[in-house]
Design a protein around this motif. Sequence first.
Motif, mmCIF file in Angstrom:
data_model
loop_
_atom_site.group_PDB
_atom_site.id
_atom_site.type_symbol
_atom_site.label_atom_id
_atom_site.label_comp_id
_atom_site.label_asym_id
_atom_site.label_seq_id
_atom_site.Cartn_x
_atom_site.Cartn_y
_atom_site.Cartn_z
ATOM 1 N N CYS A 68 103.715 78.562 115.206
ATOM 2 C CA CYS A 68 102.539 78.163 115.967
ATOM 3 C C CYS A 68 102.837 79.414 117.181
ATOM 4 N N ILE A 69 101.797 80.154 118.119
ATOM 5 C CA ILE A 69 101.722 81.345 118.768
ATOM 6 C C ILE A 69 101.579 80.578 120.134
ATOM 7 N N ALA A 70 101.368 80.073 120.079
ATOM 8 C CA ALA A 70 100.968 78.703 121.627
ATOM 9 C C ALA A 70 100.122 77.189 121.832
ATOM 10 N N GLY A 71 99.895 77.720 122.849
ATOM 11 C CA GLY A 71 99.584 76.005 122.794
ATOM 12 C C GLY A 71 98.410 75.658 122.086
ATOM 13 N N HIS A 72 97.395 76.689 122.370
ATOM 14 C CA HIS A 72 96.471 76.423 121.760
ATOM 15 C C HIS A 72 95.927 77.704 120.550
ATOM 16 N N VAL A 73 97.014 78.505 119.991
ATOM 17 C CA VAL A 73 97.365 79.214 119.139
ATOM 18 C C VAL A 73 98.228 79.237 117.770
ATOM 19 N N GLY A 74 97.445 78.642 116.954
ATOM 20 C CA GLY A 74 98.621 77.486 116.144
ATOM 21 C C GLY A 74 98.685 78.648 115.142
ATOM 22 N N ALA A 75 99.444 77.797 113.591
ATOM 23 C CA ALA A 75 99.956 78.556 112.454
ATOM 24 C C ALA A 75 98.722 79.347 111.835
ATOM 25 N N ALA A 119 96.435 80.817 113.550
ATOM 26 C CA ALA A 119 96.073 82.701 113.929
ATOM 27 C C ALA A 119 97.395 83.607 113.835
ATOM 28 N N ALA A 120 99.190 82.740 113.362
ATOM 29 C CA ALA A 120 99.854 83.410 112.976
ATOM 30 C C ALA A 120 99.379 83.780 111.403
ATOM 31 N N ALA A 159 91.564 83.720 105.997
ATOM 32 C CA ALA A 159 92.024 85.282 106.233
ATOM 33 C C ALA A 159 93.406 83.771 106.333
ATOM 34 N N ALA A 160 93.240 82.837 106.845
ATOM 35 C CA ALA A 160 94.279 81.925 107.253
ATOM 36 C C ALA A 160 94.662 81.762 105.754
ATOM 37 N N GLY A 161 94.285 81.175 104.536
ATOM 38 C CA GLY A 161 94.756 80.482 103.260
ATOM 39 C C GLY A 161 95.204 81.964 103.315
ATOM 40 N N THR A 162 94.961 83.069 102.634
ATOM 41 C CA THR A 162 95.488 84.207 102.309
ATOM 42 C C THR A 162 96.670 84.582 103.277
ATOM 43 N N LYS A 188 110.021 87.089 102.380
ATOM 44 C CA LYS A 188 110.758 87.604 103.047
ATOM 45 C C LYS A 188 109.249 87.824 104.552
ATOM 46 N N ALA A 189 107.989 87.535 104.086
ATOM 47 C CA ALA A 189 107.142 87.578 104.297
ATOM 48 C C ALA A 189 107.114 86.274 105.996
ATOM 49 N N ARG A 190 107.858 85.306 106.051
ATOM 50 C CA ARG A 190 107.989 84.189 106.415
ATOM 51 C C ARG A 190 108.532 85.061 107.888
ATOM 52 N N THR A 191 110.130 85.554 107.082
ATOM 53 C CA THR A 191 110.649 85.802 108.232
ATOM 54 C C THR A 191 109.987 87.122 109.134
ATOM 55 N N GLU A 192 108.806 87.552 109.012
ATOM 56 C CA GLU A 192 108.296 88.905 108.878
ATOM 57 C C GLU A 192 106.888 88.184 110.018
ATOM 58 N N ILE A 193 106.563 86.922 109.334
ATOM 59 C CA ILE A 193 106.174 86.450 110.705
ATOM 60 C C ILE A 193 106.389 85.874 111.257
#
Length: 681
Positions: free
Chosen positions: A356-363, A365-366, A595-598, A608-613
């Motif tokens: 997650c990015i923040a309390g109201h910005v989640g996975a 959005a990541a 885009a979230a599903g993508t 490797k994308a997991r480490t990247e994000i």
Amino acid sequence: MSTDPLVVFTPSGKRGHFPVGTPILTAARQLGVDLDSVCGGRGICSKCQITPSYGEFPKHGVTVKEDALSEWNKVEQRYDDKRGLTPGRRLGCQATVQGDIVIDVPPESQVHRQVVRKRAEARDITLNPTVRLCYVEVQEPDMHDPSGDLERLRDALRDQWQVEGFEIALPIISKMQPVLRKGGWTVTCLLHEAPGRPTRLLDLYPGLHENSIYGLAVDLGSTTIAAHLCDLATGEVVASSGLMNPQIRFGEDLMSRVSYAMMNAGGDQEMTRAVRDGMNELFRNIVADAQIEAHQVVDAVFVCNPVMHHLFLGIDPFELGQAPFALATANSMNLAASELDLDSIHPSAQVYLLPCIAGHVGADAAAVALSEAPDKSENLVLVVDVGTNAEILLGNTDKVLACSSPTGPAFEGAQISSGQRAAPGAIERVQIDPVTKEPRFRVIGSNLWSDEDGFAEAIATTGITGICGSGIIEMVAEMRMAGIVDGPGLIGNPEQTGTERCFLDGRTYSYKVWDGSAEGGPVITVTNRDIREIQMAKAALYSGARLLMDKFGVDTVDRIVLAGAFGAHISPKHAMVLGMIPDCELDKVTSAGNAAGTGARIALLNSKARTEIEDTVRAIHKIETAIEPRFQEHFVNASAIPNSAEPFPILATEVTLPEVNFNTGAEASASSGGRRRRRRG
């Protein structure tokens, strides 16, 4: 004021007061709620199944007691004995109103079921999945070398596949010896190798196992859950499916669900069970669609907003409902499917949740950041994931800012008088003649406009049932351009607007879009309350974007990307006329679809994308709209249509908005939206 009990239907948000003893099916029909019935209310067809909800519902202003519905009766018992009713459900034709009640209409009970539009977008993805199959030949046991079967399996994987050790669960150890002997000391190992984690042996198959293995990319949204089943060997999406989030009966928006957890003991666990049960149902459906076995699904990636993240994990979202909106954890998570009660896929399947990015910005959005990569853009790009809770990213190679904005369910068709989810028969495109004020429209399920030959025949099976989210956006924007609605958001009377379609509806005027009453269909209107709901939703969306631009120190953006299932169907022109998004050249406004599903698929198929994000999220600067004074300032400005003050430069091609103000005695005010808007495109 009526003393009769209040009945609230979700997900439509329709409500009304009904006398004690009124069948729920009758209440639904009188309110125009989409509740199916074939047998005429005799308790035979079971099409009218509903799910009552009990407890405190602050958003609806009701407390639902356990005796709010009539007791379970013989008809329901007979049906349950013969065919079975899902626990907690009632038959709408048999259950009667006894007190204030909140009723959820599940998707299978809706006449016009939602079209879940979160499809998989075409995308080139580097294949490097975390799960793979490895065939090995294991040394047979020897009296002169008394090592265990597991130790010799470890040696085989090290020597033949360079796998330096692995973790293994007890159930796999207990099946290992029969499998080794059945395969003649050759086995295929199912290995999970995630970045930064020890290799894990998930399963063993005798001999050479060549069956395909699959993974799930899941977008767990507030309103809908969408899943894409991917072949881990090819990356191909072999099936996609979705369903309404079962939690919607506890509240359409996130804060309503947080409130439900706060006001009702055990409410958070109730919502956790609901979403996990829904997830298992979705997975069973998608596995059946793909005609594969459940045990072939061995990996899964989930993206979701913070409240859904906590409720899915079984964490009380209480802290997310108050400042400073602290997450239990913002890091990515690696779990076993069994820990999440996901029993409809392989029992050893692994689950990865993006950070997650923040309390109201989640996975979610990541995941959008992973998919659209604003941090890799030379141009300044604004990415807006439009939904019940909008996630907004603004950035380029210098930096990326993020925030969320509580748009509410209006963009999904909820809280709108003739609103509905996207389903066949729903109006999704609109045009209004600026001279005659006559509308023409298209509905989901047909490519013809309502004034074209063959339209009536094309919609014969669905009818015209209501207005979905993209339709209400275009409807309000077209009403503004045609001079039916003024800048502050008032619908004019027939004399002011020049059309008898505007009629007095209580203390304000409404606009009649379609009258199907002669054929037994609905009368579809847009009311002033509908306009207000859209104004509030679009103001929240615009204000979040504008706040990020303030923080970035800019007044313009180079590109706008509309993401999300709903964002994919928004007309950029109408979005700008309405004031949903900042002004931008129309050809620079694009749709990224889901885009979230993508992003979830990228993380599923490329480890490797997991480490990247995870690295990207740590670099994103989070803005909390709830504590930013200018957010409210922008919100007030953006409540007008398109907005009260536009700081952006005048563009080339113009869209002229009539300078009208329908307040009695008030003069036309250019500053309240009655002004010339120039557009490029």
